[in-house]
Design a protein around this motif. Sequence first.
Motif, PDB file in Angstrom:
ATOM      1  N   PRO C  95       0.823  -1.214   0.000  1.00  0.00           N
ATOM      2  CA  PRO C  95       0.000   0.000   0.000  1.00  0.00           C
ATOM      3  C   PRO C  95       0.859   1.268   0.000  1.00  0.00           C
ATOM      4  O   PRO C  95       1.732   1.424   0.846  1.00  0.00           O
ATOM      5  CB  PRO C  95      -0.805  -0.115   1.307  1.00  0.00           C
ATOM      6  CG  PRO C  95      -0.031  -1.048   2.161  1.00  0.00           C
ATOM      7  CD  PRO C  95       0.758  -1.942   1.263  1.00  0.00           C
ATOM      8  N   LEU C  96       0.596   2.131  -0.964  1.00  0.00           N
ATOM      9  CA  LEU C  96       1.326   3.404  -1.080  1.00  0.00           C
ATOM     10  C   LEU C  96       0.375   4.444  -1.629  1.00  0.00           C
ATOM     11  O   LEU C  96      -0.609   4.095  -2.274  1.00  0.00           O
ATOM     12  CB  LEU C  96       2.461   3.300  -2.105  1.00  0.00           C
ATOM     13  CG  LEU C  96       3.644   2.384  -1.924  1.00  0.00           C
ATOM     14  CD1 LEU C  96       4.515   2.487  -3.163  1.00  0.00           C
ATOM     15  CD2 LEU C  96       4.424   2.774  -0.706  1.00  0.00           C
ATOM     16  N   VAL C  97       0.695   5.706  -1.403  1.00  0.00           N
ATOM     17  CA  VAL C  97      -0.036   6.767  -2.094  1.00  0.00           C
ATOM     18  C   VAL C  97       0.978   7.617  -2.851  1.00  0.00           C
ATOM     19  O   VAL C  97       1.987   8.033  -2.291  1.00  0.00           O
ATOM     20  CB  VAL C  97      -0.855   7.628  -1.117  1.00  0.00           C
ATOM     21  CG1 VAL C  97      -1.472   8.815  -1.848  1.00  0.00           C
ATOM     22  CG2 VAL C  97      -1.938   6.796  -0.465  1.00  0.00           C
ATOM     23  N   ILE C  98       0.723   7.808  -4.125  1.00  0.00           N
ATOM     24  CA  ILE C  98       1.605   8.632  -4.947  1.00  0.00           C
ATOM     25  C   ILE C  98       0.790   9.802  -5.478  1.00  0.00           C
ATOM     26  O   ILE C  98      -0.221   9.602  -6.144  1.00  0.00           O
ATOM     27  CB  ILE C  98       2.186   7.824  -6.113  1.00  0.00           C
ATOM     28  CG1 ILE C  98       2.951   6.607  -5.585  1.00  0.00           C
ATOM     29  CG2 ILE C  98       3.098   8.688  -6.972  1.00  0.00           C
ATOM     30  CD1 ILE C  98       3.023   5.478  -6.560  1.00  0.00           C
ATOM     31  N   VAL C  99       1.213  11.006  -5.142  1.00  0.00           N
ATOM     32  CA  VAL C  99       0.516  12.191  -5.627  1.00  0.00           C
ATOM     33  C   VAL C  99       1.274  12.716  -6.842  1.00  0.00           C
ATOM     34  O   VAL C  99       2.491  12.881  -6.792  1.00  0.00           O
ATOM     35  CB  VAL C  99       0.460  13.280  -4.534  1.00  0.00           C
ATOM     36  CG1 VAL C  99      -0.353  14.461  -5.004  1.00  0.00           C
ATOM     37  CG2 VAL C  99      -0.110  12.714  -3.247  1.00  0.00           C
ATOM     38  N   ASN C 100       0.565  12.938  -7.923  1.00  0.00           N
ATOM     39  CA  ASN C 100       1.208  13.468  -9.123  1.00  0.00           C
ATOM     40  C   ASN C 100       0.522  14.770  -9.512  1.00  0.00           C
ATOM     41  O   ASN C 100      -0.605  14.784  -9.985  1.00  0.00           O
ATOM     42  CB  ASN C 100       1.112  12.440 -10.257  1.00  0.00           C
ATOM     43  CG  ASN C 100       1.730  12.948 -11.547  1.00  0.00           C
ATOM     44  OD1 ASN C 100       2.290  14.042 -11.588  1.00  0.00           O
ATOM     45  ND2 ASN C 100       1.617  12.157 -12.601  1.00  0.00           N
ATOM     46  N   VAL C 101       1.212  15.870  -9.247  1.00  0.00           N
ATOM     47  CA  VAL C 101       0.686  17.185  -9.616  1.00  0.00           C
ATOM     48  C   VAL C 101       1.232  17.480 -11.016  1.00  0.00           C
ATOM     49  O   VAL C 101       2.382  17.845 -11.179  1.00  0.00           O
ATOM     50  CB  VAL C 101       1.136  18.259  -8.610  1.00  0.00           C
ATOM     51  CG1 VAL C 101       0.424  19.572  -8.882  1.00  0.00           C
ATOM     52  CG2 VAL C 101       0.862  17.811  -7.189  1.00  0.00           C
ATOM     53  N   GLN C 102       0.364  17.310 -12.020  1.00  0.00           N
ATOM     54  CA  GLN C 102       0.858  17.305 -13.397  1.00  0.00           C
ATOM     55  C   GLN C 102       1.250  18.681 -13.922  1.00  0.00           C
ATOM     56  O   GLN C 102       0.685  19.696 -13.529  1.00  0.00           O
ATOM     57  CB  GLN C 102      -0.216  16.730 -14.321  1.00  0.00           C
ATOM     58  CG  GLN C 102      -0.605  15.315 -13.990  1.00  0.00           C
ATOM     59  CD  GLN C 102      -1.874  14.945 -14.708  1.00  0.00           C
ATOM     60  OE1 GLN C 102      -1.841  14.434 -15.808  1.00  0.00           O
ATOM     61  NE2 GLN C 102      -3.003  15.232 -14.089  1.00  0.00           N
ATOM     62  N   ARG C 103       2.220  18.659 -14.819  1.00  0.00           N
ATOM     63  CA  ARG C 103       2.614  19.871 -15.530  1.00  0.00           C
ATOM     64  C   ARG C 103       2.858  19.524 -17.005  1.00  0.00           C
ATOM     65  O   ARG C 103       2.859  18.348 -17.368  1.00  0.00           O
ATOM     66  CB  ARG C 103       3.852  20.481 -14.890  1.00  0.00           C
ATOM     67  CG  ARG C 103       5.088  19.613 -15.012  1.00  0.00           C
ATOM     68  CD  ARG C 103       6.214  20.189 -14.180  1.00  0.00           C
ATOM     69  NE  ARG C 103       7.479  20.148 -14.895  1.00  0.00           N
ATOM     70  CZ  ARG C 103       8.648  20.383 -14.296  1.00  0.00           C
ATOM     71  NH1 ARG C 103       8.702  20.673 -13.006  1.00  0.00           N
ATOM     72  NH2 ARG C 103       9.760  20.341 -14.984  1.00  0.00           N
ATOM     73  N   VAL C 104       3.095  20.542 -17.823  1.00  0.00           N
ATOM     74  CA  VAL C 104       3.186  20.309 -19.274  1.00  0.00           C
ATOM     75  C   VAL C 104       4.444  19.508 -19.619  1.00  0.00           C
ATOM     76  O   VAL C 104       5.542  19.814 -19.177  1.00  0.00           O
ATOM     77  CB  VAL C 104       3.187  21.648 -20.039  1.00  0.00           C
ATOM     78  CG1 VAL C 104       3.381  21.407 -21.528  1.00  0.00           C
ATOM     79  CG2 VAL C 104       1.886  22.400 -19.794  1.00  0.00           C
ATOM     80  N   GLY C 105       4.254  18.470 -20.403  1.00  0.00           N
ATOM     81  CA  GLY C 105       5.359  17.652 -20.883  1.00  0.00           C
ATOM     82  C   GLY C 105       5.239  17.484 -22.367  1.00  0.00           C
ATOM     83  O   GLY C 105       4.398  18.123 -22.979  1.00  0.00           O
ATOM     84  N   PRO C 106       5.984  16.619 -23.012  1.00  0.00           N
ATOM     85  CA  PRO C 106       6.972  15.695 -22.449  1.00  0.00           C
ATOM     86  C   PRO C 106       8.206  16.422 -21.900  1.00  0.00           C
ATOM     87  O   PRO C 106       8.382  17.612 -22.147  1.00  0.00           O
ATOM     88  CB  PRO C 106       7.377  14.836 -23.655  1.00  0.00           C
ATOM     89  CG  PRO C 106       6.538  15.242 -24.806  1.00  0.00           C
ATOM     90  CD  PRO C 106       5.921  16.542 -24.463  1.00  0.00           C
ATOM     91  N   SER C 107       9.009  15.628 -21.219  1.00  0.00           N
ATOM     92  CA  SER C 107      10.260  16.109 -20.633  1.00  0.00           C
ATOM     93  C   SER C 107      10.001  17.313 -19.718  1.00  0.00           C
ATOM     94  O   SER C 107       8.980  17.386 -19.068  1.00  0.00           O
ATOM     95  CB  SER C 107      11.254  16.446 -21.738  1.00  0.00           C
ATOM     96  OG  SER C 107      12.500  16.766 -21.175  1.00  0.00           O
ATOM     97  N   THR C 108      10.885  18.257 -19.727  1.00  0.00           N
ATOM     98  CA  THR C 108      10.735  19.398 -18.819  1.00  0.00           C
ATOM     99  C   THR C 108       9.553  20.263 -19.240  1.00  0.00           C
ATOM    100  O   THR C 108       8.955  20.946 -18.418  1.00  0.00           O
ATOM    101  CB  THR C 108      12.042  20.217 -18.801  1.00  0.00           C
ATOM    102  OG1 THR C 108      13.134  19.309 -18.735  1.00  0.00           O
ATOM    103  CG2 THR C 108      12.107  21.133 -17.613  1.00  0.00           C
ATOM    104  N   GLY C 109       9.216  20.235 -20.529  1.00  0.00           N
ATOM    105  CA  GLY C 109       7.997  20.879 -21.008  1.00  0.00           C
ATOM    106  C   GLY C 109       7.921  22.352 -20.696  1.00  0.00           C
ATOM    107  O   GLY C 109       8.851  23.102 -20.960  1.00  0.00           O
ATOM    108  N   MET C 110       6.783  22.763 -20.135  1.00  0.00           N
ATOM    109  CA  MET C 110       6.616  24.161 -19.777  1.00  0.00           C
ATOM    110  C   MET C 110       6.443  24.255 -18.270  1.00  0.00           C
ATOM    111  O   MET C 110       5.323  24.227 -17.772  1.00  0.00           O
ATOM    112  CB  MET C 110       5.377  24.740 -20.477  1.00  0.00           C
ATOM    113  CG  MET C 110       5.486  24.725 -21.990  1.00  0.00           C
ATOM    114  SD  MET C 110       3.890  25.014 -22.759  1.00  0.00           S
ATOM    115  CE  MET C 110       3.650  26.761 -22.439  1.00  0.00           C
ATOM    116  N   PRO C 111       7.556  24.362 -17.547  1.00  0.00           N
ATOM    117  CA  PRO C 111       7.412  24.460 -16.100  1.00  0.00           C
ATOM    118  C   PRO C 111       6.825  25.815 -15.750  1.00  0.00           C
ATOM    119  O   PRO C 111       7.395  26.802 -16.201  1.00  0.00           O
ATOM    120  CB  PRO C 111       8.813  24.307 -15.563  1.00  0.00           C
ATOM    121  CG  PRO C 111       9.709  24.132 -16.757  1.00  0.00           C
ATOM    122  CD  PRO C 111       8.950  24.443 -17.976  1.00  0.00           C
ATOM    123  N   THR C 112       5.812  25.854 -15.012  1.00  0.00           N
ATOM    124  CA  THR C 112       5.048  24.711 -14.566  1.00  0.00           C
ATOM    125  C   THR C 112       3.583  24.994 -14.849  1.00  0.00           C
ATOM    126  O   THR C 112       2.779  25.159 -13.963  1.00  0.00           O
ATOM    127  CB  THR C 112       5.248  24.448 -13.056  1.00  0.00           C
ATOM    128  OG1 THR C 112       4.973  25.694 -12.379  1.00  0.00           O
ATOM    129  CG2 THR C 112       6.622  24.010 -12.771  1.00  0.00           C
TER     130      THR C 112
END
Lengths: 71, 245, 339
Positions: C95-112
């Motif tokens: 059991p784990l919780v993974i939070v993914n706060v998405q940003r523009v990709g692929p790769s480094t993309g447009m932070p943020t």
Amino acid sequence: MAKKQGIVNINHNRCKVCGICVSVCPVQNYKIEHRKLREFGKCIACLQCERYCPDMALIIDTKNDEKTPTG
Amino acid sequence: MTKELTYLNYLKQELLPTQWCPGCGNGIILKIACMAMEKLDFQQKDTVMVSGIGCSGRSAGFFDLDSVHTVHGRALPVAEGIKLANEKLNVMVISGDGDLFGIGGNHLLHASRRNTDITVICISNAIYGMTGGQCSPTTELTSKTLTTPRGNVDSPINVQALVTAHNCFYARSTTFHFNHALKCVFEALQYKGFSFVEIKSQCITNDGRRRGFKNSYEMLMSYRENYKINNDTNKLEHNEIGIIR
Amino acid sequence: MTKRLLQGNQAVALAAVKAGLDFYAGYPITPASEILHELVNKKTVKVLQMEDEIASINAIIGSSLAGAKSMTATSGPGFSLMQESIGLAHMMEIPLVIVNVQRVGPSTGMPTFPAQGDILQCKYGSHGDYFPIVFYPNSVAELYEFTFNAFNASEESLSPVILLSDSYVGHLYETIEETDYPISKRTLAPLGTSNRHFTGLTHADSKPATSDPEVHKKFIKHLEAKQKKVSKKYNNYEYIENKDSDTLLIAYGAMSRVAYDFKEDFAIYRPVRIFPIVEKIKAIAKKYKEIVVMEMNTGQYANEVERLLHREVKLLPILGGKIDLKEIASKLRRIKKKK
């Protein structure tokens, strides 16, 4: 002549016949015959083979011989 | 009555024989770990074994303890997580050189920096044995492997410098120097903080064979000739084995 | 019950602590860092800043095995690094919780800038077959609530549960009520109690079984059945019926907040548990002639919906992190006219 002091127990289920014991034994007690390890009852219970056997296939029982100290 | 090798009780003996090749040094190191644990009277309920991937990665599964077989190179962060979540556990890592120095090299750097109280036993056979015998981070200069057919051109990684740079316990031994290796592991397990034991081990199938050794005994003997014990030093030479605290 | 003004990421951290979080390992990454910042000040949580995201997820795999409720938070680039170990956690059933706060990709993309490009990565990111439970709330209050759900679902299913967010929702400030939701108990016995072997190899009875295809088939079936069973408890979706419309607009996360502006002209369906897809969508979709999925990627969820419904689904991709209401309105009008 070396006095017999050890009894060799070979666990053939575990033995992979790598031959380390054959080379490590100071009294040439082991030989590989027909892809199987054989011993010749010359064991002096130095425990080198028990220690270097990578497959935990050898157990050497030390005989109680009061004349020669064993270890 | 046959005597009982009590230290083997730390292993799931029903899983023996191991799936390793004949003459592999991993079994000897498994035995050394068991003997050291017996000497310290480690209990099943407070010991955890962690391993990475590779031949040596299979070690953890043989122990009669709760054990974790992680993905390639990540044994150290998993072990750190275990130790920090439950500080009462004795956490041991057994893994190979490719796993710990190659793919997991960054974690070694930082685990030693954080100085988490875990003990790492590295089975350093200078080869990627499971994948067929490619050059590994500890392969000696000019040594021939599958991927270095004309001899290795890169010098091996200086693990001693990496680990001792953060003032952690570092010991080096070989499978030939059985008692010395046992002493190294025994002291490493007692050390409070990050302790690292590098045990040089033989791989006859995928390494020794290519380098002209006839059997694993010859490889063991080469350790006898090539390494001298020196326990009173702050820096081990390349042909010395010993303990640095 | 107290009311508080909180940022999305802060709400996740607060809810995690209330849900019994013991151990957090993470690596700084915008736009997820606030979760790390918030947690380092909590006395009940052990927080470890690791050297990278790979180490983070592996550290929480270790801590979770050792009995601690564990979580990590990251954004797209870090989430990509974690994939191998997410597969491991599914294989070992941790059991784990993974939070993914998405940003523009692929790769480094447009932070943020915000994006929703990790939808399929959640489901198919690691090699092999696994069946993750993924939640994607669209407000601070929901982030708070679904952090509890994510922890509970992970404990019940013994698998890593992914809580998706995006830099828009994660950085949003809203007032929420601090509710105490029920908490599921840990069922996995911690390390140091037995002689189990946790391995990423196909295994049966904690022994590696790498040569028997039957064992593997059985194991994968077991994973699928388990996830299906647990996810039934979390059939979360929002449906705004519109009898005057023949088009269903599907949106989730940040985009669903935009979709609310079009509820006069469209029926709106918003999945919150985005994987496994809530089956209810089949019945709802039957009532509408057209289905449009509006998302901040080139149709990741639309394709999944299309596959499930066996009918054409129109796309409205919003790329580059820019959400322009006028532009979206005109695009939707064009889609409506075309039919």
